[in-house]
Design a protein around this motif. Structure first.
Motif, PDB file in Angstrom:
ATOM      1  N   TRP A 170     -10.230  -0.497  -1.949  1.00  0.00           N
ATOM      2  CA  TRP A 170      -9.081  -0.069  -1.151  1.00  0.00           C
ATOM      3  C   TRP A 170      -7.877   0.227  -2.037  1.00  0.00           C
ATOM      4  CZ3 TRP A 170      -9.181   1.700   3.574  1.00  0.00           C
ATOM      5  CH2 TRP A 170     -10.229   1.319   4.419  1.00  0.00           C
ATOM      6  N   VAL A 171      -7.704  -0.554  -3.110  1.00  0.00           N
ATOM      7  CA  VAL A 171      -6.606  -0.280  -4.049  1.00  0.00           C
ATOM      8  C   VAL A 171      -6.807   1.089  -4.693  1.00  0.00           C
ATOM      9  CG1 VAL A 171      -5.492  -1.011  -6.193  1.00  0.00           C
ATOM     10  CG2 VAL A 171      -6.124  -2.718  -4.476  1.00  0.00           C
ATOM     11  N   VAL A 194       0.829  -1.205   0.000  1.00  0.00           N
ATOM     12  CA  VAL A 194       0.000   0.000   0.000  1.00  0.00           C
ATOM     13  C   VAL A 194       0.862   1.255   0.000  1.00  0.00           C
ATOM     14  CG1 VAL A 194      -1.617   1.345   1.393  1.00  0.00           C
ATOM     15  CG2 VAL A 194      -2.012  -1.097   1.048  1.00  0.00           C
ATOM     16  N   ILE A 195       1.897   1.285   0.844  1.00  0.00           N
ATOM     17  CA  ILE A 195       2.743   2.485   0.922  1.00  0.00           C
ATOM     18  C   ILE A 195       3.547   2.662  -0.363  1.00  0.00           C
ATOM     19  CG2 ILE A 195       4.685   1.330   2.074  1.00  0.00           C
ATOM     20  CD1 ILE A 195       3.454   4.945   2.681  1.00  0.00           C
ATOM     21  N   GLU A 196       3.919   1.564  -1.022  1.00  0.00           N
ATOM     22  CA  GLU A 196       4.628   1.672  -2.298  1.00  0.00           C
ATOM     23  C   GLU A 196       3.719   2.250  -3.380  1.00  0.00           C
ATOM     24  OE1 GLU A 196       8.037  -1.850  -2.011  1.00  0.00           O
ATOM     25  OE2 GLU A 196       6.045  -2.330  -2.824  1.00  0.00           O
ATOM     26  N   SER A 249      -1.200  -0.548  10.202  1.00  0.00           N
ATOM     27  CA  SER A 249      -0.862  -1.945   9.919  1.00  0.00           C
ATOM     28  C   SER A 249      -1.119  -2.310   8.452  1.00  0.00           C
ATOM     29  CB  SER A 249      -1.665  -2.881  10.826  1.00  0.00           C
ATOM     30  OG  SER A 249      -3.059  -2.662  10.655  1.00  0.00           O
ATOM     31  N   ASP A 250      -1.875  -1.460   7.727  1.00  0.00           N
ATOM     32  CA  ASP A 250      -2.148  -1.721   6.309  1.00  0.00           C
ATOM     33  C   ASP A 250      -1.023  -1.234   5.399  1.00  0.00           C
ATOM     34  OD1 ASP A 250      -4.717  -2.781   6.771  1.00  0.00           O
ATOM     35  OD2 ASP A 250      -5.609  -0.785   6.790  1.00  0.00           O
ATOM     36  N   PHE A 251      -0.184  -0.310   5.885  1.00  0.00           N
ATOM     37  CA  PHE A 251       0.769   0.366   5.011  1.00  0.00           C
ATOM     38  C   PHE A 251       1.682  -0.612   4.273  1.00  0.00           C
ATOM     39  CE2 PHE A 251       0.767   4.514   7.732  1.00  0.00           C
ATOM     40  CZ  PHE A 251      -0.544   4.729   7.356  1.00  0.00           C
ATOM     41  N   LEU A 277      -2.950   8.469   3.594  1.00  0.00           N
ATOM     42  CA  LEU A 277      -3.521   7.124   3.745  1.00  0.00           C
ATOM     43  C   LEU A 277      -4.367   7.038   5.014  1.00  0.00           C
ATOM     44  CD1 LEU A 277      -0.476   4.914   2.681  1.00  0.00           C
ATOM     45  CD2 LEU A 277      -2.665   5.063   1.486  1.00  0.00           C
ATOM     46  N   ALA A 278      -3.873   7.631   6.091  1.00  0.00           N
ATOM     47  CA  ALA A 278      -4.640   7.624   7.345  1.00  0.00           C
ATOM     48  C   ALA A 278      -5.951   8.383   7.176  1.00  0.00           C
ATOM     49  CB  ALA A 278      -3.803   8.232   8.470  1.00  0.00           C
ATOM     50  N   GLY A 279      -5.905   9.501   6.460  1.00  0.00           N
ATOM     51  CA  GLY A 279      -7.124  10.269   6.208  1.00  0.00           C
ATOM     52  C   GLY A 279      -8.136   9.493   5.395  1.00  0.00           C
TER      53      GLY A 279
END
Length: 653
Positions: free
Chosen positions: A165-166, A85-87, A152-154, A144-146
């Motif tokens: 979600w993607v 997700v973070i990538e 834990s999803d990052f 992402l938090a917003g």
């Protein structure tokens, strides 16, 4: 910085024999906030493709100013591979992604190369920092938090998550990139109510220009400063938000109808003279002159029919008992993830309850338990007397016969309905002309959802449970659904991220969070007001009271009682003066709006008079005055809303 970013000049685009755009023109400047609207199939997504350069116009020109960057979020799922997700959220450029992976590998002692000398190491870090480095990553995590991602999803692989979600991760990438022109196609489809509120607030401070396609009226009202409507293969621009656009469009339609009516009267008058005297030698020249006058006229097209009101009555369900449903001591878990423990819920006949709360709080699970789709490990589900529950999400696939046509499937209902009634209903939900003869099996997911919704409306249960029913609907279809649900005499419990839809329907709000239900006996605004008041009380209790007045009972250090009273009196007077000034400003705007509306009505009425067209140039002068009035109205109305809200804040203090 003001200035032209994008110019669309005289474009034409056709597919086969169907013309989507003909001599369409638009200009986008830096800082613009534009909502692009029009019925499904009008060409909104095609216009986006033309701007992005993935398609080319048949004629005309699209010019993007030099060095302007574009970012695009499509309506459908975007591709992804093995990224986390973070990538995905930090994939602002291929180079940044590559450098980030190299550094991450080094940090975890998994060298990409057999060795990495200090010089290489320093160069990589220097370049990474030039491109934004860890600051960019921190920004992506905040976004992402917003959008309701947990920490834990990052580092979770995106492939483990749903398509919605993607899409949120891709949206985070665009907001992290901050392109000069952000193009969003139905971005709210993938958001729950909590993340939607965060998203629209974030966009109000976005530094670039925004072009957004959306069927969410509240979202457009909050965000945009102009609306571009696709109509009759052209692009029509209106200043203001969506509500302002509706007012201006109605006024323009009224003006056009009056102008068309008067021109037709003039043409009829000229033709009557020509037909009567063309055979008479003494009048033949005059008759011919009248015919030429008609030929030279720039003809006004007949106003298009815009009848979006749904005027039929839907079948109503059997009347149930006073209590529609009750849940007692419900325990429910997905494996080790406990959603509810000892949960209680009750709904009475006629209530329209909206479930709100953060994503993952259990709203959809609650709806499934109410519908008997999810079975709790403990507790009771009690349906009221004569209550029949219908769960919308379940119906999307299970209730449709894929071998039938759309018309056959819609007509297969216990209710007594005519084919014409069903055709009208199908049309209002975007099944038009030959679409009604399509096989259900070839329909898209959105089309199947709409057909399932139609079947539900034709034979509604008296306890209707709906999860995001407005997804895949355009504005006229949402209006049709609202019309049906406003007539609905049963009990409605629903989840939606469309604030306009929620405000129109809900008379009860249940907030769901961490397995706890909090009931508010009022609609969405009541819920917002109450939760705001609770938050303010909590802040006062905790001592966090920025800007709060000093309580009368609290003595001021170093000030005697008499002086304290004088200071408090001055504060009260200052507050009273501020309120009085604000009230005068609001009243001044109200008077100006009233004057403008009166002037608009007078000018429109004058355009309807045949004698107006007897004075050369008079109709053009009136039209110019009318446009000026409409422009000022479009400015005054949102300003009045802003200042009235400020007055309400002062009253509440």
């Amino acid at each position: 910085m003001a200035g032209l970013m994008l110019s669309i000049s005289g474009i034409r685009k056709a597919y086969g024999g169907r013309v989507l755009f003909e001599d369409a023109t638009l200009q986008v400047n830096r800082g613009d906030r534009i909502g692009l609207v029009g019925p499904n199939g009008a060409g909104k997504s095609t216009l986006t493709s033309l701007v992005l350069g993935t398609e080319s116009p048949d004629e005309g020109e699209i010019v993007l100013e030099r060095n302007v960057t574009l970012g695009h979020l499509p309506q459908e799922t975007m591709p992804f591979g093995d990224e986390t997700v973070i990538e995905l959220a930090t994939a602002v450029s291929p180079e940044f992604t590559k450098l980030r992976r190299i550094i991450e590998a080094w940090d975890h002692d998994h060298p990409v190369e057999a060795s990495h000398p200090e010089e290489v190491h320093d160069n990589v870090h220097d370049r990474f920092n030039e491109l934004g480095g860890y600051r960019l990553e921190a920004k992506a995590k905040q976004i992402l938090a917003g959008l309701s991602f947990r920490e834990s999803d990052f580092n979770r692989p995106a492939r483990e998550m749903s398509g919605g979600w993607v899409m949120r991760a891709h949206l985070a990438r665009l907001l992290t990139m901050e392109p000069d022109l952000l193009i969003l196609d139905e971005p709210t489809n993938h958001l729950d109510l909590e993340s939607l509120i965060w998203f629209q607030e974030y966009l109000t401070n976005y530094p670039g220009a925004i072009l957004v396609i959306s069927h969410d009226r509240e979202f457009l009202n909050h965000l945009v400063d102009s609306i571009v409507e696709i109509r009759s293969s052209k692009l029509f621009r209106y200043r203001g938000n969506y509500d302002g656009y509706l007012l201006q469009r109605a006024a323009a339609a009224e003006q056009l109808a009056a102008a068309y009516k008067n021109q037709q009267k003039e043409i009829a008058h000229l033709m009557e003279f020509a037909n009567r005297f063309r055979a008479k030698a003494s009048k033949a020249a005059q008759a011919q002159s009248k015919l030429k006058q008609v030929d030279r006229m720039e003809k006004i097209d007949a106003p298009e029919s815009d009848d979006k009101k749904i005027s039929f009555t839907f079948p109503q369900p059997q009347r149930g008992g006073q209590r529609a449903i009750r849940l007692k001591d419900i325990h429910f878990a997905y494996g080790a993830n406990v959603v509810y423990r000892g949960m209680e819920f009750e709904a009475e006949r006629g209530q329209r309850t909206v479930l709100v709360g953060p994503n993952g709080a259990g709203k959809s699970t609650l709806l499934k338990i109410l519908g008997g789709v999810a079975i709790p490990s403990q507790g009771e589900r009690e349906l009221g007397h004569n209550t029949k529950a219908g769960y919308y999400s379940q119906y999307r696939v299970d209730m449709l016969d894929v071998s039938r046509t759309v018309m056959e499937e819609a007509l297969d209902t216990p209710s007594r309905v005519t084919e014409q009634f069903v055709r009208t209903l199908l049309g209002s939900f975007l099944f038009r002309d030959d679409d009604v003869f399509k096989r259900v099996g070839v329909l898209s997911g959105g089309e199947k959802s709409r057909l399932a919704l139609i079947k539900l409306l034709l034979d509604p249960p008296n306890l209707l449970l709906m999860d995001e029913p407005t997804t895949h609907l355009d504005m006229s279809s949402i209006d049709a659904l609202l019309y049906a649900l406003e007539q609905f005499s049963g009990t409605l419990i629903f989840i939606s991220h469309d604030v306009y839809f929620i405000r129109a329907l809900a008379n009860r709000t249940v907030h769901v969070n961490a397995g706890q239900l909090t009931t508010y006996p009022g609609g969405y605004q009541y819920y917002l007001d109450k939760t705001k008041a609770v938050s303010e009380r909590a802040a006062l209790t905790a001592g966090a009271k920025p800007g709060a007045p000093t309580p009368k009972s609290a003595p001021m250090p170093g000030v005697d009682r008499k002086e304290q009273k004088r200071i408090e009196a001055e504060k009260r007077q200052a507050k009273s003066n501020r309120r009085k000034d604000q009230q005068q400003l609001v009243h001044k705007l109200e008077r100006r709006i009233a004057d403008l509306e009166t002037k608009q009505a007078e000018l429109t009425k004058e355009l309807e008079k045949p004698e107006t067209y007897g004075t050369p140039g008079r109709s053009m002068q009136i039209n110019r005055e009318l446009v000026t009035v409409q422009d000022e109205l479009a400015t005054c109305t949102p300003e009045w809303e802003k200042q009235a809200a400020r007055l309400a804040e002062l009253d509440a203090q």
